[in-house]
Design an enzyme around this catalytic site. Structure first.
Site, PDB file in Angstrom:
ATOM      1  CG  HIS A  73      -1.862  -1.083   1.434  1.00 45.59           C
ATOM      2  ND1 HIS A  73      -3.177  -0.774   0.577  1.00 45.59           N
ATOM      3  CD2 HIS A  73      -1.867  -2.406   1.897  1.00 45.59           C
ATOM      4  CE1 HIS A  73      -3.812  -1.812   0.842  1.00 45.59           C
ATOM      5  NE2 HIS A  73      -3.148  -2.954   1.679  1.00 45.59           N
ATOM      6  N   PRO A  74       0.464   2.457  -0.646  1.00 42.41           N
ATOM      7  CG  PRO A  74      -0.869   3.792  -1.983  1.00 42.41           C
ATOM      8  CD  PRO A  74      -0.548   2.372  -1.758  1.00 42.41           C
ATOM      9  CG  PHE A 125      -2.287   5.115   9.494  1.00 41.99           C
ATOM     10  CD1 PHE A 125      -2.819   4.475  10.739  1.00 41.99           C
ATOM     11  CD2 PHE A 125      -3.062   5.743   8.679  1.00 41.99           C
ATOM     12  CE1 PHE A 125      -4.011   5.021  11.203  1.00 41.99           C
ATOM     13  CE2 PHE A 125      -4.111   6.037   8.876  1.00 41.99           C
ATOM     14  CZ  PHE A 125      -5.091   5.645  10.101  1.00 41.99           C
ATOM     15  CB  ILE A 127      -6.939   3.518   7.906  1.00 48.33           C
ATOM     16  CG1 ILE A 127      -8.408   3.752   8.417  1.00 48.33           C
ATOM     17  CG2 ILE A 127      -6.810   4.637   6.779  1.00 48.33           C
ATOM     18  CD1 ILE A 127      -8.846   5.068   9.218  1.00 48.33           C
ATOM     19  CB  ALA A 129      -9.059   5.322   2.938  1.00 51.23           C
TER      20      ALA A 129
END
Length: 189
Positions: A73-74, A125, A127, A129
């Site tokens: 993931h970025p 991090f 999440i 989103a």
């Protein structure tokens, strides 16, 4: 008897060549262990069974596989990383579209908090989103900075599970769109 849309999409998924199936599944989750586990269980009798097995596989992987998935993931709010990592696909970037309309101050906050989070935990991090504004993501990041690394690993793994399910849905929807387009083309012959 005609197969339902969901069943037809599951059949389409199971008929992919192994390398194409692997590529599609890697778009959902960057863990090679998860991808191999899902491939071994294909075909699935229902969408619910696909999601259930995907979750079982995920939660039975070692943390090293979770970290592999996280690294695919970025960082939230990193527009340049999103563009380079997901240039081939619209839907991965759409997941963070809440960050696309954020103010410069909010993006700076995200970047600063992301850097602190990474330094503290050793992974980005994560999440789910989708549907969240940049401000909501900043607030979530601030709260999660209070957690210890082990707690965060579990939370991030849960977020990855949510992301994976959303992406599996998008793959299945993509098959449906292709089928509808193909049927439309046939009707014009």
């Amino acid at each position: 008897m005609e197969a339902s849309g969901d069943n037809a999409n599951l059949v389409a998924l199971s008929l992919l060549l192994p390398e194409d199936l692997r590529s599609e599944l890697l778009r959902c989750c960057g863990s090679s262990g998860w991808v191999e586990g899902v491939m071994q269980r294909t075909p699935f009798s229902s969408k619910d069974k696909l999601f259930e097995e995907a979750t079982i596989i995920w939660w039975n992987l070692p943390p090293s596989e979770w970290l592999m998935a996280f690294s695919a993931h970025p960082q939230i709010g990193d527009a340049s990383a999103l563009k380079s990592k997901f240039a081939h696909s619209k839907w991965e970037g759409d997941e963070q579209k809440g960050a696309n309309t954020a103010s410069e101050d909010t993006l700076k906050q995200l970047a600063d908090l992301n850097a602190k989070y990474l330094a503290k935990n050793g992974f980005i991090f994560l999440i789910c989103a989708t549907g969240k504004s940049a401000l909501e993501m900043v607030e979530a990041l601030q709260l999660r900075m209070l957690n210890d690394k082990d707690t965060e690993l579990q939370i991030a793994a849960g977020e990855q599970d949510k992301i994976t399910k959303l992406r599996l849905m998008k793959i299945l929807q993509g098959f449906e769109e292709k089928t509808q387009s193909f049927q439309y083309s046939l009707s014009k012959l």
